[in-house]
Design a protein around this motif. Structure first.
Motif, PDB file in Angstrom:
ATOM      1  N   LEU A 160       0.861  -1.176   0.000  1.00  0.00           N
ATOM      2  CA  LEU A 160       0.000   0.000   0.000  1.00  0.00           C
ATOM      3  C   LEU A 160       0.900   1.230   0.000  1.00  0.00           C
ATOM      4  O   LEU A 160       1.814   1.333   0.816  1.00  0.00           O
ATOM      5  CB  LEU A 160      -0.914   0.030   1.231  1.00  0.00           C
ATOM      6  CG  LEU A 160      -2.039  -1.006   1.313  1.00  0.00           C
ATOM      7  CD1 LEU A 160      -2.883  -0.748   2.558  1.00  0.00           C
ATOM      8  CD2 LEU A 160      -2.923  -0.982   0.075  1.00  0.00           C
ATOM      9  N   TYR A 161       0.618   2.156  -0.917  1.00  0.00           N
ATOM     10  CA  TYR A 161       1.409   3.380  -1.084  1.00  0.00           C
ATOM     11  C   TYR A 161       0.561   4.584  -0.692  1.00  0.00           C
ATOM     12  O   TYR A 161      -0.620   4.656  -1.034  1.00  0.00           O
ATOM     13  CB  TYR A 161       1.838   3.561  -2.545  1.00  0.00           C
ATOM     14  CG  TYR A 161       2.539   2.379  -3.161  1.00  0.00           C
ATOM     15  CD1 TYR A 161       3.925   2.299  -3.182  1.00  0.00           C
ATOM     16  CD2 TYR A 161       1.803   1.348  -3.753  1.00  0.00           C
ATOM     17  CE1 TYR A 161       4.573   1.215  -3.775  1.00  0.00           C
ATOM     18  CE2 TYR A 161       2.444   0.266  -4.339  1.00  0.00           C
ATOM     19  CZ  TYR A 161       3.827   0.206  -4.346  1.00  0.00           C
ATOM     20  OH  TYR A 161       4.451  -0.871  -4.926  1.00  0.00           O
ATOM     21  N   LYS A 162       1.183   5.561  -0.052  1.00  0.00           N
ATOM     22  CA  LYS A 162       0.472   6.779   0.349  1.00  0.00           C
ATOM     23  C   LYS A 162       0.411   7.750  -0.835  1.00  0.00           C
ATOM     24  O   LYS A 162       1.436   8.105  -1.412  1.00  0.00           O
ATOM     25  CB  LYS A 162       1.173   7.435   1.544  1.00  0.00           C
ATOM     26  CG  LYS A 162       0.411   8.601   2.144  1.00  0.00           C
ATOM     27  CD  LYS A 162       1.167   9.216   3.319  1.00  0.00           C
ATOM     28  CE  LYS A 162       1.068   8.343   4.552  1.00  0.00           C
ATOM     29  NZ  LYS A 162       1.657   9.021   5.739  1.00  0.00           N
ATOM     30  N   ARG A 163      -0.796   8.168  -1.175  1.00  0.00           N
ATOM     31  CA  ARG A 163      -0.972   9.047  -2.341  1.00  0.00           C
ATOM     32  C   ARG A 163      -0.217  10.364  -2.199  1.00  0.00           C
ATOM     33  O   ARG A 163       0.345  10.873  -3.173  1.00  0.00           O
ATOM     34  CB  ARG A 163      -2.460   9.345  -2.565  1.00  0.00           C
ATOM     35  CG  ARG A 163      -2.709  10.381  -3.678  1.00  0.00           C
ATOM     36  CD  ARG A 163      -4.174  10.624  -3.922  1.00  0.00           C
ATOM     37  NE  ARG A 163      -4.813   9.394  -4.349  1.00  0.00           N
ATOM     38  CZ  ARG A 163      -4.741   8.903  -5.589  1.00  0.00           C
ATOM     39  NH1 ARG A 163      -4.047   9.549  -6.514  1.00  0.00           N
ATOM     40  NH2 ARG A 163      -5.337   7.787  -5.910  1.00  0.00           N
ATOM     41  N   THR A 164      -0.190  10.928  -1.001  1.00  0.00           N
ATOM     42  CA  THR A 164       0.451  12.227  -0.843  1.00  0.00           C
ATOM     43  C   THR A 164       1.930  12.183  -1.211  1.00  0.00           C
ATOM     44  O   THR A 164       2.474  13.151  -1.735  1.00  0.00           O
ATOM     45  CB  THR A 164       0.296  12.734   0.604  1.00  0.00           C
ATOM     46  OG1 THR A 164       0.761  11.729   1.517  1.00  0.00           O
ATOM     47  CG2 THR A 164      -1.156  13.075   0.907  1.00  0.00           C
ATOM     48  N   ILE A 165       2.581  11.055  -0.960  1.00  0.00           N
ATOM     49  CA  ILE A 165       4.004  10.920  -1.321  1.00  0.00           C
ATOM     50  C   ILE A 165       4.157  10.807  -2.831  1.00  0.00           C
ATOM     51  O   ILE A 165       5.024  11.444  -3.443  1.00  0.00           O
ATOM     52  CB  ILE A 165       4.626   9.701  -0.609  1.00  0.00           C
ATOM     53  CG1 ILE A 165       4.714   9.975   0.886  1.00  0.00           C
ATOM     54  CG2 ILE A 165       6.010   9.382  -1.182  1.00  0.00           C
ATOM     55  CD1 ILE A 165       5.302   8.848   1.699  1.00  0.00           C
ATOM     56  N   LYS A 168       3.446  14.330  -4.201  1.00  0.00           N
ATOM     57  CA  LYS A 168       4.435  15.336  -3.813  1.00  0.00           C
ATOM     58  C   LYS A 168       5.714  15.205  -4.627  1.00  0.00           C
ATOM     59  O   LYS A 168       6.301  16.207  -5.065  1.00  0.00           O
ATOM     60  CB  LYS A 168       4.750  15.205  -2.318  1.00  0.00           C
ATOM     61  CG  LYS A 168       5.789  16.205  -1.822  1.00  0.00           C
ATOM     62  CD  LYS A 168       6.026  16.049  -0.318  1.00  0.00           C
ATOM     63  CE  LYS A 168       7.075  17.033   0.170  1.00  0.00           C
ATOM     64  NZ  LYS A 168       7.304  16.901   1.641  1.00  0.00           N
ATOM     65  N   TYR A 169       6.158  13.959  -4.857  1.00  0.00           N
ATOM     66  CA  TYR A 169       7.433  13.731  -5.543  1.00  0.00           C
ATOM     67  C   TYR A 169       7.248  13.292  -6.998  1.00  0.00           C
ATOM     68  O   TYR A 169       8.222  12.932  -7.667  1.00  0.00           O
ATOM     69  CB  TYR A 169       8.251  12.698  -4.775  1.00  0.00           C
ATOM     70  CG  TYR A 169       8.613  13.169  -3.382  1.00  0.00           C
ATOM     71  CD1 TYR A 169       9.620  14.114  -3.182  1.00  0.00           C
ATOM     72  CD2 TYR A 169       7.922  12.698  -2.269  1.00  0.00           C
ATOM     73  CE1 TYR A 169       9.943  14.557  -1.905  1.00  0.00           C
ATOM     74  CE2 TYR A 169       8.240  13.137  -0.985  1.00  0.00           C
ATOM     75  CZ  TYR A 169       9.245  14.067  -0.811  1.00  0.00           C
ATOM     76  OH  TYR A 169       9.557  14.509   0.451  1.00  0.00           O
ATOM     77  N   ASP A 170       5.999  13.332  -7.470  1.00  0.00           N
ATOM     78  CA  ASP A 170       5.678  12.978  -8.858  1.00  0.00           C
ATOM     79  C   ASP A 170       6.306  11.632  -9.237  1.00  0.00           C
ATOM     80  O   ASP A 170       6.985  11.500 -10.258  1.00  0.00           O
ATOM     81  CB  ASP A 170       6.166  14.072  -9.813  1.00  0.00           C
ATOM     82  CG  ASP A 170       5.560  13.943 -11.205  1.00  0.00           C
ATOM     83  OD1 ASP A 170       4.453  13.397 -11.310  1.00  0.00           O
ATOM     84  OD2 ASP A 170       6.203  14.378 -12.179  1.00  0.00           O
ATOM     85  N   ILE A 171       6.057  10.623  -8.415  1.00  0.00           N
ATOM     86  CA  ILE A 171       6.613   9.294  -8.649  1.00  0.00           C
ATOM     87  C   ILE A 171       5.745   8.570  -9.677  1.00  0.00           C
ATOM     88  O   ILE A 171       4.535   8.443  -9.510  1.00  0.00           O
ATOM     89  CB  ILE A 171       6.687   8.495  -7.333  1.00  0.00           C
ATOM     90  CG1 ILE A 171       7.573   9.242  -6.336  1.00  0.00           C
ATOM     91  CG2 ILE A 171       7.237   7.095  -7.583  1.00  0.00           C
ATOM     92  CD1 ILE A 171       7.539   8.680  -4.929  1.00  0.00           C
ATOM     93  N   LYS A 172       6.394   8.098 -10.736  1.00  0.00           N
ATOM     94  CA  LYS A 172       5.679   7.444 -11.835  1.00  0.00           C
ATOM     95  C   LYS A 172       6.416   6.192 -12.285  1.00  0.00           C
ATOM     96  O   LYS A 172       7.605   6.015 -12.010  1.00  0.00           O
ATOM     97  CB  LYS A 172       5.559   8.394 -13.038  1.00  0.00           C
ATOM     98  CG  LYS A 172       4.726   9.636 -12.789  1.00  0.00           C
ATOM     99  CD  LYS A 172       4.708  10.517 -14.033  1.00  0.00           C
ATOM    100  CE  LYS A 172       3.877  11.769 -13.810  1.00  0.00           C
ATOM    101  NZ  LYS A 172       3.899  12.666 -15.002  1.00  0.00           N
ATOM    102  N   PHE A 173       5.697   5.353 -13.008  1.00  0.00           N
ATOM    103  CA  PHE A 173       6.322   4.221 -13.685  1.00  0.00           C
ATOM    104  C   PHE A 173       7.006   4.731 -14.949  1.00  0.00           C
ATOM    105  O   PHE A 173       6.447   5.574 -15.662  1.00  0.00           O
ATOM    106  CB  PHE A 173       5.282   3.159 -14.034  1.00  0.00           C
ATOM    107  CG  PHE A 173       4.719   2.433 -12.845  1.00  0.00           C
ATOM    108  CD1 PHE A 173       5.292   1.244 -12.408  1.00  0.00           C
ATOM    109  CD2 PHE A 173       3.640   2.953 -12.139  1.00  0.00           C
ATOM    110  CE1 PHE A 173       4.785   0.584 -11.299  1.00  0.00           C
ATOM    111  CE2 PHE A 173       3.130   2.301 -11.030  1.00  0.00           C
ATOM    112  CZ  PHE A 173       3.709   1.111 -10.609  1.00  0.00           C
ATOM    113  N   ASP A 174       8.199   4.246 -15.215  1.00  0.00           N
ATOM    114  CA  ASP A 174       8.970   4.690 -16.377  1.00  0.00           C
ATOM    115  C   ASP A 174       8.408   4.026 -17.637  1.00  0.00           C
ATOM    116  O   ASP A 174       8.538   2.815 -17.835  1.00  0.00           O
ATOM    117  CB  ASP A 174      10.443   4.320 -16.197  1.00  0.00           C
ATOM    118  CG  ASP A 174      11.344   5.028 -17.199  1.00  0.00           C
ATOM    119  OD1 ASP A 174      10.896   5.250 -18.348  1.00  0.00           O
ATOM    120  OD2 ASP A 174      12.492   5.344 -16.845  1.00  0.00           O
TER     121      ASP A 174
END
Length: 329
Positions: A160-165, A168-174
């Protein structure tokens, strides 16, 4: 607390009914289920639409075929849950997965549970020996190696991943890669975590079948593997990892690169000349030579391979590969 379940779908009509039912029958009810139809040409979309009529928590998004990374990114963009989890359309989850994981979150940034490799004739469980809640440095010191060796960090599922993180850091799949892209996402996310929890239960069933990407040759496997390796080392260094952890990762990735070379000879339709050209390019790279120097081989077979590559006896290694795989593609 709402949980978003993101499911990328491409031509999964043989498996998707079981996947859907495992999600809609979760004992935890406050979920949204986001299906990203990645240009399926079989009956997958029709099956999803039938379930959508029965369950208003289901959301369906269609896109032209763009790959699993683009589909997952689209799912993140179009979901609203406080936490996010991913399920592949040919896998399924235990009915208590989200309930048990949400119960164990305790406001941590990432929760990791176990999972099961499901084969036709056997199952293989990957689980933690004990549950934990800790900060990132404690995770690296006490739990990283168990996570790494049991492959608990490599897929986007069982977490489970926190949406705010993520936001905030624009984490995406490459989207440039179709191999290692899932583990890249996990380590990009881990780098931004302050608090991590793990539980001993395994709720996710990772179904292995003949169409698995792992059985195919991928032309950018070397580049993707290097990118993932660098992300893992960056995460370890950022958390003051002991050198033994880095040494084990180095050793593992030396073997992963040898596996990439194996796939060139065993799984590709390249000509002999093309295979040799690829072998030369990647084995003579300075970064690969440095990795070879760092690793101590434990078997005679791998010592010989390392000796040939470290001494740049590339053509001899090429001939051995041709001999080994002469009756395979």
């Amino acid at each position: 607390m709402k949980i978003s379940v993101i499911v990328p779908v491409y031509n999964s009509e043989k498996y998707i009914k079981k996947c859907i039912e495992s999600i809609i029958n979760q004992s935890y009810r406050d979920i949204e289920i986001v299906f990203i139809n990645d240009g399926s040409t079989d009956g997958s979309l029709n099956i999803i639409q039938k379930y959508k009529k029965l369950d208003n928590r289901i959301k369906v998004i269609n896109q032209s075929n763009s790959g699993v990374s683009a589909a997952r990114n689209n799912g993140i963009k179009n979901s609203i849950g406080d936490y996010i989890t991913f399920v592949d359309s040919d896998d399924y989850i235990d009915s208590k997965m989200i309930d048990k994981c949400a119960e164990s979150l305790k406001n941590t940034d990432l929760l990791i549970s176990g999972f099961t490799y499901e084969f036709k004739d056997k199952n293989e469980d990957k689980t933690y020996e004990s549950s934990f809640i800790c900060n990132s440095k404690e995770f690296v010191q006490n739990y990283f190696m168990e996570s790494f060796e049991k492959l608990l960090l490599y897929g986007p599922y069982n977490k489970l991943y926190k949406r705010t993180i993520i936001n905030k850091y624009d984490i995406k799949f490459d989207e440039d890669y179709s191999i290692c892209e899932d583990a890249m996402f996990v380590f990009d996310y881990l780098l931004k975590c302050e608090k991590i929890s793990g539980i001993t239960e395994n709720f996710y069933y990772y179904v292995q079948h003949d169409q698995s990407l792992i059985s195919k040759y991928n032309s950018n496997a070397f580049d993707a593997t290097w990118k993932l390796y660098n992300k893992i080392i960056k995460f370890l260094n950022a958390n003051n990892s002991e050198i033994k952890n880095i040494n084990i990762v180095n050793y593992s990735y030396e073997h992963r690169f040898l596996g990439c070379m194996d796939s060139v000879y065993r799984k590709s339709n390249l000509t002999i000349r093309e295979k040799y050209s690829i072998l030369k390019i990647y084995t003579l790279e300075d970064r690969f030579q440095k990795l070879l120097i760092k690793c101590k081989e434990k078997s005679i077979k791998h010592w010989l391979i390392k000796f040939l590559l470290e001494k740049k006896k590339i053509y001899l290694f090429h001939l051995l590969c041709l001999l080994k795989y002469r009756n395979t593609k």
